[in-house]
Write a protein that holds these residues in place. Structure first.
Motif, PDB file in Angstrom:
ATOM      1  N   VAL A  81       0.857  -1.179   0.000  1.00 42.96           N
ATOM      2  CA  VAL A  81       0.000   0.000   0.000  1.00 42.96           C
ATOM      3  C   VAL A  81       0.900   1.238   0.000  1.00 42.96           C
ATOM      4  O   VAL A  81       1.716   1.402   0.911  1.00 42.96           O
ATOM      5  CB  VAL A  81      -0.894   0.029   1.260  1.00 42.96           C
ATOM      6  CG1 VAL A  81      -1.833   1.233   1.225  1.00 42.96           C
ATOM      7  CG2 VAL A  81      -1.672  -1.274   1.394  1.00 42.96           C
ATOM      8  N   PRO A  82       0.771   2.073  -1.035  1.00 44.96           N
ATOM      9  CA  PRO A  82       1.623   3.272  -1.074  1.00 44.96           C
ATOM     10  C   PRO A  82       1.488   4.068   0.221  1.00 44.96           C
ATOM     11  O   PRO A  82       0.381   4.272   0.722  1.00 44.96           O
ATOM     12  CB  PRO A  82       1.064   4.069  -2.257  1.00 44.96           C
ATOM     13  CG  PRO A  82       0.371   3.062  -3.112  1.00 44.96           C
ATOM     14  CD  PRO A  82      -0.151   2.002  -2.176  1.00 44.96           C
ATOM     15  N   TYR A  83       2.608   4.468   0.776  1.00 42.25           N
ATOM     16  CA  TYR A  83       2.578   5.200   2.046  1.00 42.25           C
ATOM     17  C   TYR A  83       3.816   6.088   2.133  1.00 42.25           C
ATOM     18  O   TYR A  83       4.944   5.590   2.111  1.00 42.25           O
ATOM     19  CB  TYR A  83       2.548   4.220   3.227  1.00 42.25           C
ATOM     20  CG  TYR A  83       2.770   4.924   4.554  1.00 42.25           C
ATOM     21  CD1 TYR A  83       1.755   5.679   5.135  1.00 42.25           C
ATOM     22  CD2 TYR A  83       4.010   4.856   5.198  1.00 42.25           C
ATOM     23  CE1 TYR A  83       1.970   6.347   6.330  1.00 42.25           C
ATOM     24  CE2 TYR A  83       4.232   5.526   6.393  1.00 42.25           C
ATOM     25  CZ  TYR A  83       3.211   6.269   6.952  1.00 42.25           C
ATOM     26  OH  TYR A  83       3.419   6.934   8.121  1.00 42.25           O
ATOM     27  N   GLU A  84       3.596   7.387   2.215  1.00 39.89           N
ATOM     28  CA  GLU A  84       4.724   8.307   2.349  1.00 39.89           C
ATOM     29  C   GLU A  84       4.813   8.757   3.794  1.00 39.89           C
ATOM     30  O   GLU A  84       3.936   9.458   4.305  1.00 39.89           O
ATOM     31  CB  GLU A  84       4.546   9.486   1.395  1.00 39.89           C
ATOM     32  CG  GLU A  84       4.622   9.005  -0.056  1.00 39.89           C
ATOM     33  CD  GLU A  84       4.675  10.141  -1.059  1.00 39.89           C
ATOM     34  OE1 GLU A  84       4.027  11.179  -0.834  1.00 39.89           O
ATOM     35  OE2 GLU A  84       5.384   9.989  -2.063  1.00 39.89           O
ATOM     36  N   HIS A  85       5.861   8.336   4.449  1.00 38.54           N
ATOM     37  CA  HIS A  85       6.015   8.569   5.878  1.00 38.54           C
ATOM     38  C   HIS A  85       6.286  10.039   6.177  1.00 38.54           C
ATOM     39  O   HIS A  85       7.060  10.684   5.486  1.00 38.54           O
ATOM     40  CB  HIS A  85       7.188   7.717   6.373  1.00 38.54           C
ATOM     41  CG  HIS A  85       7.307   7.634   7.852  1.00 38.54           C
ATOM     42  ND1 HIS A  85       6.230   7.333   8.652  1.00 38.54           N
ATOM     43  CD2 HIS A  85       8.362   7.796   8.680  1.00 38.54           C
ATOM     44  CE1 HIS A  85       6.629   7.327   9.919  1.00 38.54           C
ATOM     45  NE2 HIS A  85       7.917   7.602   9.961  1.00 38.54           N
ATOM     46  N   GLN A  86       5.592  10.543   7.203  1.00 36.72           N
ATOM     47  CA  GLN A  86       5.831  11.919   7.657  1.00 36.72           C
ATOM     48  C   GLN A  86       6.078  11.871   9.152  1.00 36.72           C
ATOM     49  O   GLN A  86       5.315  11.235   9.885  1.00 36.72           O
ATOM     50  CB  GLN A  86       4.597  12.775   7.396  1.00 36.72           C
ATOM     51  CG  GLN A  86       4.217  12.809   5.922  1.00 36.72           C
ATOM     52  CD  GLN A  86       3.859  14.192   5.442  1.00 36.72           C
ATOM     53  OE1 GLN A  86       3.854  15.143   6.207  1.00 36.72           O
ATOM     54  NE2 GLN A  86       3.576  14.311   4.160  1.00 36.72           N
ATOM     55  N   VAL A  87       7.105  12.544   9.574  1.00 29.52           N
ATOM     56  CA  VAL A  87       7.449  12.588  10.997  1.00 29.52           C
ATOM     57  C   VAL A  87       7.284  14.022  11.485  1.00 29.52           C
ATOM     58  O   VAL A  87       7.649  14.964  10.790  1.00 29.52           O
ATOM     59  CB  VAL A  87       8.906  12.108  11.224  1.00 29.52           C
ATOM     60  CG1 VAL A  87       9.330  12.293  12.666  1.00 29.52           C
ATOM     61  CG2 VAL A  87       9.054  10.648  10.812  1.00 29.52           C
ATOM     62  N   LEU A  88       6.711  14.154  12.664  1.00 28.84           N
ATOM     63  CA  LEU A  88       6.640  15.472  13.296  1.00 28.84           C
ATOM     64  C   LEU A  88       7.574  15.479  14.495  1.00 28.84           C
ATOM     65  O   LEU A  88       7.846  14.445  15.094  1.00 28.84           O
ATOM     66  CB  LEU A  88       5.211  15.758  13.759  1.00 28.84           C
ATOM     67  CG  LEU A  88       4.151  15.892  12.676  1.00 28.84           C
ATOM     68  CD1 LEU A  88       2.771  16.092  13.293  1.00 28.84           C
ATOM     69  CD2 LEU A  88       4.483  17.064  11.744  1.00 28.84           C
ATOM     70  N   GLY A  89       8.039  16.672  14.830  1.00 35.97           N
ATOM     71  CA  GLY A  89       8.807  16.810  16.053  1.00 35.97           C
ATOM     72  C   GLY A  89       8.117  17.837  16.930  1.00 35.97           C
ATOM     73  O   GLY A  89       7.465  18.754  16.410  1.00 35.97           O
ATOM     74  N   ILE A  90       8.219  17.665  18.239  1.00 40.95           N
ATOM     75  CA  ILE A  90       7.708  18.714  19.126  1.00 40.95           C
ATOM     76  C   ILE A  90       8.914  19.501  19.650  1.00 40.95           C
ATOM     77  O   ILE A  90       9.781  18.960  20.339  1.00 40.95           O
ATOM     78  CB  ILE A  90       6.878  18.130  20.285  1.00 40.95           C
ATOM     79  CG1 ILE A  90       5.642  17.410  19.707  1.00 40.95           C
ATOM     80  CG2 ILE A  90       6.445  19.245  21.247  1.00 40.95           C
ATOM     81  CD1 ILE A  90       4.693  16.871  20.754  1.00 40.95           C
ATOM     82  N   VAL A  91       8.967  20.776  19.226  1.00 40.33           N
ATOM     83  CA  VAL A  91      10.102  21.636  19.568  1.00 40.33           C
ATOM     84  C   VAL A  91       9.540  22.934  20.148  1.00 40.33           C
ATOM     85  O   VAL A  91       8.681  23.564  19.514  1.00 40.33           O
ATOM     86  CB  VAL A  91      10.970  21.951  18.327  1.00 40.33           C
ATOM     87  CG1 VAL A  91      12.165  22.815  18.712  1.00 40.33           C
ATOM     88  CG2 VAL A  91      11.431  20.664  17.656  1.00 40.33           C
ATOM     89  N   ASN A  92       9.988  23.296  21.314  1.00 36.81           N
ATOM     90  CA  ASN A  92       9.443  24.465  22.024  1.00 36.81           C
ATOM     91  C   ASN A  92       7.908  24.414  22.081  1.00 36.81           C
ATOM     92  O   ASN A  92       7.228  25.432  21.925  1.00 36.81           O
ATOM     93  CB  ASN A  92       9.886  25.772  21.351  1.00 36.81           C
ATOM     94  CG  ASN A  92      11.370  26.029  21.593  1.00 36.81           C
ATOM     95  OD1 ASN A  92      12.000  25.345  22.405  1.00 36.81           O
ATOM     96  ND2 ASN A  92      11.921  27.013  20.901  1.00 36.81           N
ATOM     97  N   GLY A  93       7.371  23.201  22.240  1.00 37.72           N
ATOM     98  CA  GLY A  93       5.930  23.029  22.365  1.00 37.72           C
ATOM     99  C   GLY A  93       5.177  23.067  21.051  1.00 37.72           C
ATOM    100  O   GLY A  93       3.960  22.927  21.032  1.00 37.72           O
ATOM    101  N   LYS A  94       5.885  23.267  19.940  1.00 35.70           N
ATOM    102  CA  LYS A  94       5.210  23.342  18.634  1.00 35.70           C
ATOM    103  C   LYS A  94       5.493  22.095  17.807  1.00 35.70           C
ATOM    104  O   LYS A  94       6.586  21.539  17.855  1.00 35.70           O
ATOM    105  CB  LYS A  94       5.715  24.568  17.859  1.00 35.70           C
ATOM    106  CG  LYS A  94       5.340  25.884  18.491  1.00 35.70           C
ATOM    107  CD  LYS A  94       6.061  27.016  17.765  1.00 35.70           C
ATOM    108  CE  LYS A  94       5.761  28.354  18.437  1.00 35.70           C
ATOM    109  NZ  LYS A  94       6.771  29.358  18.054  1.00 35.70           N
ATOM    110  N   HIS A  95       4.490  21.697  17.010  1.00 42.24           N
ATOM    111  CA  HIS A  95       4.690  20.579  16.082  1.00 42.24           C
ATOM    112  C   HIS A  95       5.343  21.089  14.801  1.00 42.24           C
ATOM    113  O   HIS A  95       4.819  22.009  14.177  1.00 42.24           O
ATOM    114  CB  HIS A  95       3.349  19.937  15.728  1.00 42.24           C
ATOM    115  CG  HIS A  95       2.793  19.093  16.827  1.00 42.24           C
ATOM    116  ND1 HIS A  95       2.113  19.631  17.898  1.00 42.24           N
ATOM    117  CD2 HIS A  95       2.833  17.751  17.028  1.00 42.24           C
ATOM    118  CE1 HIS A  95       1.759  18.650  18.711  1.00 42.24           C
ATOM    119  NE2 HIS A  95       2.170  17.498  18.219  1.00 42.24           N
TER     120      HIS A  95
END
Ligand code: FAD
Ligand code: NA
Length: 390
Positions: A81-95
Motif C-alpha cells: 500500500v503506497p505510504y509516504e512517511h511523515q514525521v513530526l517533532g515537538i520543539v518548544n511546544g510546537k509541532h
C-alpha cells in the motif's frame, strides 16, 4: 540428523531471502536456525490482542527503496500500500515537520519564507563555515561541525544537539562526522521523511511476508534454538551466518563490538477511537518540554496511523535509547571500526561460510539494503552452479 544444502543462522530478512532464493531458483534445501521464538528478525510484527492493532516488536518499520530489483522482488510476497512517511517533532511546544523544511523554520523562528530561493538564503545565513590555519575552508571534523555547516547554530541547539545526545549518550562534538552527515534539510515544503521513489507498507504486515518467503517445503525453520548450541550436530554443505560477527568468533577472546539499543514502553489508551498524537511517529528532540519537565525519550510511535487501522482504543510505544539489550545500532567510533576490521578479516578467511546482514557486517542496513545485499551474495555464491546448470 538430516543433511541440508544450506544451514542459515537467523530467520530475519537476510537469512530468509537467502533461503527463498536457494529454494525457488535452485531447488536447494535450507535449515534455518533462529534463536528467538519467531521468524522475521527485527521486522517482526503482530496484532496486539488488547487493541487489535498491528504493531512492530522492534520499532516502526517503513519500507522505502530506490532499488528496482528490490521493489520487484518484494512484490512476490505481499500487496503493498503506497505510504509516504511523515514525521513530526515537538520543539518548544510546537509541532514541526522533520526533516527541516520551510515550514519547520517558519514555525520555529516566526519567519515568512515563501520560496526555495528565500529558504536557501536563510540557510546560507545560518550555516557556519570552518577554516584551517591557512584560512582555507576545511571539512567538518565531528558531528557538531557537520550540523553547524548544514543547519547553523539555532537549529543545532534546538533539535540536533539534544536529540543526538539522547540517542548516543554523547554530544555530536564527541562523534565522528558520519553520524550527522546526512541530516536532510529541504529548501521546499516536502515534509516526507524519505525521498525514495518507492515507499509503501505491506498490506498484511511484515511477518506475513516471512511466512510466504519460508513456505517452500525445501525450507525448514527451527525457532528457539541458538546456533552455537547445535552447531556440532548440523550437517550442511554451506553456512550462512546472519548473527553478530563477534559472537561467531567468541573463541578468539577479543573485545565485543559495541551497540546502542532501544527500550519500548507500551501504553494502551481506552476510549480512544481517534488518535493519541498527530502522526505515527512524533520525535521529542529536546531534553525538556516547555514546562521544563525532563523528556528522557526520543520518540513516540502510534501504530494506528499506519494503514489507517481502527480500534476504540489506541496503543503507543515510548522509545528510549540505552546501552545493553538487543543490538540495534553499531556505535560509530574508531575503536569499533578497527575492531570490526579485525573480525572481518577472520570472516573472510572462514571457509564455507558467508556472513550476511546487519549483525554479521556490523552495519546499519535499511530493509531494502539488507534484501539487496542478500540477493547479491546469493548471486555471487551460486554463480558457478547456475553456469553448470545453464
Ligand atoms: P535481523 O533482522 O536482526 O535478523 C537476524 C536474526 O538472527 C535475528 O532474528 C536473530 O535472533 C538471529 N540470530 C542471531 N544470532 C543467532 C544465533 N546465535 N542463533 C540463532 N539465531 C540467531 N529498515 C527500514 O528499511 N525501514 C525502517 O523504518 C526501519 N526501522 C528500523 C527500526 C529499528 C528500531 C531497527 C533496529 C531497524 C530498523 N530497520 C528499518 C532496519 C531493519 O530492521 C533491518 O534492515 C533488518 O532487520 C535486517 O535484517 P537481518 O536479517 O540482517 O537482521
Ligand atoms: Na517451509
Amino acid at each position: 540428523s538430516k543433511e541440508y544444502d544450506n544451514c542459515i543462522v537467523g530467520a530475519g530478512l537476510s537469512g530468509s531471502v537467502i533461503a527463498e532464493n536457494y529454494a525457488t531458483k535452485l531447488g536447494q534445501t535450507s535449515l534455518i536456525i533462529e534463536k528467538r521464538n519467531h521468524i522475521g528478525g527485527n521486522c517482526y510484527d503482530y496484532t496486539d490482542t488488547e487493541t487489535g492493532i498491528r504493531v512492530s516488536l522492534f520499532g516502526a518499520h517503513l519500507f522505502h527503496t530506490r532499488h528496482e530489483r528490490v521493489w520487484e522482488y518484494v512484490q512476490r510476497f505481499s500487496e503493498w500500500v503506497p505510504y509516504e512517511h511523515q514525521v513530526l517533532g515537538i520543539v518548544n511546544g510546537k509541532h514541526v515537520p522533520i526533516p527541516v523544511t520551510i515550514d519547520t523554520v517558519n514555525t520555529l523562528f516566526d519567519e515568512k519564507i515563501a520560496s526555495t530561493e528565500e529558504m536557501d538564503e536563510w540557510l546560507k545565513k545560518e550555516q557556519v563555515t570552518f577554516y584551517d590555519e591557512d584560512g582555507e575552508e576545511r571539512e567538518a571534523e565531528n558531528s557538531e561541525e557537520v550540523a553547524l555547516m548544514r543547519v547553523g547554530q539555532r537549529l543545532y541547539d534546538l533539535m540536533f544537539k539534544p536529540y543526538t545526545f539522547k540517542q548516543w549518550a554523547k554530544y555530536p562534538a564527541e562523534l565522528g562526522p558520519e553520524v550527522l552527515s546526512r541530516i536532510p534539510v529541504r529548501n521546499n515544503h516536502d515534509g516526507r521523511y524519505f525521498s525514495d521513489p518507492h515507499q509503501a507498507l505491506p498490506k498484511d504486515g511484515y511477518t506475513a511476508i516471512f511466512d510466504k518467503m519460508l513456505s517452500s517445503p525445501k525450507i525448514t525453520v527451527v525457532t528457539n534454538t541458538d546456533y552455537f548450541e547445535v552447531r556440532d550436530k548440523l550437517k550442511c554443505k554451506r553456512l550462512y551466518y546472519t548473527g553478530p560477527v563477534d559472537s561467531y568468533f567468541a573463541d578468539l577472546g577479543w573485545a565485543k563490538l559495541e551497540y546502542r539499543s532501544l527500550s519500548f514502553e507500551r501504553v494502551v489508551k481506552d476510549n480512544t477511537p481517534g488518535y493519541f498524537q498527530q502522526a505515527s511517529v512524533v520525535n521529542h528532540p529536546q531534553a525538556t518540554d516547555v514546562d521544563g519537565k525532563e523528556v528522557d525519550f526520543t520518540r513516540i510511535v502510534e501504530y494506528k496511523h499506519l494503514l489507517n487501522q481502527t480500534s476504540d482504543k489506541t496503543i503507543y510505544f515510548i522509545e528510549r535509547s540505552k546501552d545493553g539489550g538487543e543490538p540495534y545500532y553499531p556505535v560509530p567510533n574508531d575503536e569499533n571500526k578497527n575492531l570490526y576490521k579485525r573480525y572481518q578479516e577472520m570472516a573472510e578467511k572462514e571457509e564455507g561460510v558467508t556472513f550476511v546482514g546487519r549483525l554479521a557486517n556490523y552495519k546499519y542496513f535499511n530493509m531494502d539494503d539488507a534484501i539487496l545485499n542478500a540477493l547479491e551474495l546469493f548471486d555471487k555464491d551460486t554463480k558457478d552452479i547456475k553456469t553448470a546448470t545453464g
